[in-house]
Design an enzyme around this catalytic site. Sequence first.
Site, short mmCIF file in Angstrom:
data_model
loop_
_atom_site.label_atom_id
_atom_site.label_comp_id
_atom_site.label_asym_id
_atom_site.label_seq_id
_atom_site.Cartn_x
_atom_site.Cartn_y
_atom_site.Cartn_z
N CYS A 68 0.64 -1.11 0.00
CA CYS A 68 0.03 0.04 0.17
C CYS A 68 0.83 1.27 -0.23
O CYS A 68 0.44 2.17 -0.55
CB CYS A 68 -0.93 0.02 1.23
N HIS A 107 -1.80 1.00 7.01
CA HIS A 107 -2.16 0.90 5.61
C HIS A 107 -2.17 2.46 5.15
O HIS A 107 -2.96 3.41 5.96
CB HIS A 107 -3.54 0.51 5.63
N ASP A 122 -8.09 3.91 -3.22
CA ASP A 122 -7.23 2.90 -2.50
C ASP A 122 -6.77 2.00 -3.61
O ASP A 122 -7.43 0.85 -3.73
CB ASP A 122 -7.74 2.26 -1.43
#
Length: 290
Positions: A68, A107, A122
């Site tokens: 991420c 994250h 995302d």
Amino acid sequence: MDIKEYFARISYRGSYDKPDLETLTEIFQHHIQAVPFENLSIHCGESIELDLAATYDKIVKRKRGGWCMENNHLLSWALKTLGYDVTLLGSKVYVPEYDAYADDIDHLLLKVVLCDKSYIVDGGFGMAYQMWQPMELISGKDQPQTPGIFRFLEEDGTWYLEKVKRKQCVPNQSVSTSHNVDKEVCRRVYLFTLQPRDIEEFRARNLHLQTAPDSLFVTKSICSLQTADGVRALVGWKLTEIKYNYKDNMDLVEIRILADEEMEKTLKEKFSITLDKKFVPINTSRLSLF
């Protein structure tokens, strides 16, 4: 760093002169179908750096993927370059085996503001909980997408992302030891606040996740990529391929255990990844990624 080189990496050939929702969605979908979510560096003797130039070199020039903090950091650069209003946010991922969210932010995700509306973008969650479209930041609204129904819930300034899962058809269920077919209907994904973050705030966690003996990313080698109709993932030696909504509101899940000699070919053919160093697959954690 060149935006046109990034577009070539994700095979995006559309227009980009107007920073609108349609363009954002197109670029986002090209990114998640071209750039794998993967932690293979940990398992072939490489370190994962958060410097943007290093991430660009890894993903764009060397055609690797990332986790991420790499994927969304690069995506934020691309969107800002095109004129989008982008803010980095931090979230805590839900761990179903513990029925709890992470203690610390682990994250990175993005908030994009368009025409006074906020969207969560995302591109770095991977697996079957990867959103396929920017999600409007609104509480309690079902937002159906190809992978399933996503929604946000807000409570006292904390936002929660969850996904409603379809039933799954797993023809070779005996191969799987961690696939919940009917037990879950709704799965919590992560929680976050709208506090703006800087990439520097993720450096300590980035190091921890790739070095701590109990880190999911140390105990599992992971490579996943969204496809035109689903997702494929290689976790340890287990290759899982999911076709979303293949019939009767059901996902088709096909699972195969690979031999060591199949790993290099599979990474190249299924994920377009060629590694520079020897890859040592691992899957010693009982935590389920599906």
